[in-house]
Design an enzyme around this catalytic site. Structure first.
Site, mmCIF file in Angstrom:
data_model
loop_
_atom_site.group_PDB
_atom_site.id
_atom_site.type_symbol
_atom_site.label_atom_id
_atom_site.label_comp_id
_atom_site.label_asym_id
_atom_site.label_seq_id
_atom_site.Cartn_x
_atom_site.Cartn_y
_atom_site.Cartn_z
ATOM 1 N N VAL A 107 0.838 -1.051 -0.153
ATOM 2 C CA VAL A 107 0.171 0.158 0.131
ATOM 3 C C VAL A 107 0.698 1.227 -0.039
ATOM 4 C CG1 VAL A 107 -1.724 1.402 1.343
ATOM 5 C CG2 VAL A 107 -1.812 -1.062 1.300
ATOM 6 N N CYS A 185 9.411 -2.635 16.416
ATOM 7 C CA CYS A 185 9.070 -3.840 16.752
ATOM 8 C C CYS A 185 9.942 -5.011 16.488
ATOM 9 C CB CYS A 185 7.726 -4.200 15.898
ATOM 10 S SG CYS A 185 7.876 -3.971 14.152
ATOM 11 N N CYS A 246 -5.579 17.680 8.522
ATOM 12 C CA CYS A 246 -7.025 17.640 8.592
ATOM 13 C C CYS A 246 -7.445 19.143 8.926
ATOM 14 C CB CYS A 246 -7.449 17.002 9.976
ATOM 15 S SG CYS A 246 -7.246 17.499 11.501
HETATM 16 ZN ZN LIG Z 1 -5.071 16.537 12.270
#
Ligand SMILES: [Zn+2]
Length: 341
Positions: A107, A185, A246
């Site tokens: 991806v 990890c 955002c």
């Molecule tokens: Zn944000």
């Protein structure tokens, strides 16, 4: 088998009921990554009767996966199957009434929008922050909610991200450091119980979201199952108005036209090398060439080539996972030498 019977324990549960089950059967969920978290997520979604479940993973199965990746067994390791193929096979046996799509792919910025388009919800089963920031960009751009999940050692964390309604990943975790590549990890390890706990919380939140339940959590949940820590932090006020993603709609990871072609695979001690353009590989031809230089095995999905201390696993889209290379440059060099540039 009747649908009524299959989902009876779920429809008897009042917050879901018959109406909720219908919503689940009409839902499309995409799970990014089919490793530790991803196999638990997929198992839960498929058993719950999500109508369409798409699972995407770039890797193949190894013995070290069996400790926590619940959909795989020893036969899958012997067969040398990609995770998305083996998982799809197992999931179809669990529920043949729904649509299950296993996709063997890395991806990245070039394909993520196409891979998640039309989904009601995206679940994070990935293993590195770079992909998570990319999912964050793509989900915000397309207005798709997603559920973050991450585990390391005996601890894990999860929270819901609803575009336009609450903080995004970048609001909560801040701007990525050093291009977002953080290796954790492979050195610390991870125990199976925490994986099951975090993925199960993600799954419960997924069901709540899909049936439209108001009890959907707005908290970040942190669990350390070894050190007996269970914490919740409310994220309602965590949205940052100037957040690059955002707040300003600047999709740094999605628009990275020069995105990494060689990446270190967390937890694998290996590098993934991708050709600049996807190419169709003919394994018969490659095998004939490489047989003179080392040990070669292949099936329909991948070709494994071992030479000296190096192991190269080639997928039929031209992508390779290279083990034993000390750094990115050596990995790239091995790819050029044996596969071609
Ligand atoms: Zn944000």
């Amino acid at each position: 088998m009747s649908l009524q019977e299959r989902y009876s324990r779920q429809t008897l549960f009042p917050p879901i009921g018959e109406a909720g089950q219908k919503k689940l059967l009409n839902s499309f969920v995409v799970i990014v990554g089919t490793g530790a978290l991803g196999t638990v997520l997929a198992n839960n979604m498929v058993r719950a009767g999500i109508g369409r479940v798409r699972i995407i993973d770039r890797d193949f199965i190894e013995a070290s996966n069996l400790q926590r990746q619940i959909l795989f067994d020893e036969d899958d390791v012997k067969e040398g199957l990609p995770k998305a193929v083996a998982a799809e096979r197992k999931l179809r046996k669990i529920n043949s009434d729904i649509v299950i799509e296993g996709i063997v792919k890395d991806v990245n910025f070039s394909n993520i929008e196409e891979l998640i388009e039309g989904a009601n919800l995206v679940l994070d089963g990935s293993d590195n922050l770079e992909i998570r920031y990319l999912v964050n960009d793509a989900c915000h751009k397309l207005g798709i909610p997603w559920i973050y999940g991450a585990c390391v050692g005996s601890s894990g964390m999860t929270f819901n991200i609803l575009p336009g309604k609450g903080p995004c990943l970048r609001c909560v975790l801040g701007d990525p450091v050093g291009g977002g590549m953080i290796h954790t990890c492979d050195t610390i390890g991870v125990i199976s119980p925490i994986v099951n706990i975090i993925a199960s919380i993600q799954s419960a939140e997924a069901l709540k979201y899909l049936v439209g339940d108001p009890k959907l959590s707005s908290d970040m949940v942190f669990v350390d199952v070894w050190n007996n820590a269970y914490e919740r932090v409310n994220l309602e006020g965590a949205r940052r108005p100037h957040c690059l993603t955002c707040g300003r709609g600047n999709y740094e990871f999605l628009e990275a036209k020069t995105g990494t072609r060689t990446v270190f695979l967390c937890g694998r001690n290996a590098y993934q090398v991708m050709p600049f353009l996807e190419k169709k590989i003919d394994f018969t031809e490659v095998a004939a060439r490489l047989e003179k230089l080392g040990r070669v095995e292949y099936n329909r999905f991948l070709l494994k080539f071992i030479t000296g201390d190096y192991e190269i696993v080639l997928f039929n889209d031209g992508r390779a996972i290279i083990k034993g290379a000390q750094d990115e440059g050596i990995a790239k060099g091995l790819y050029a030498k044996y596969i071609g540039s």
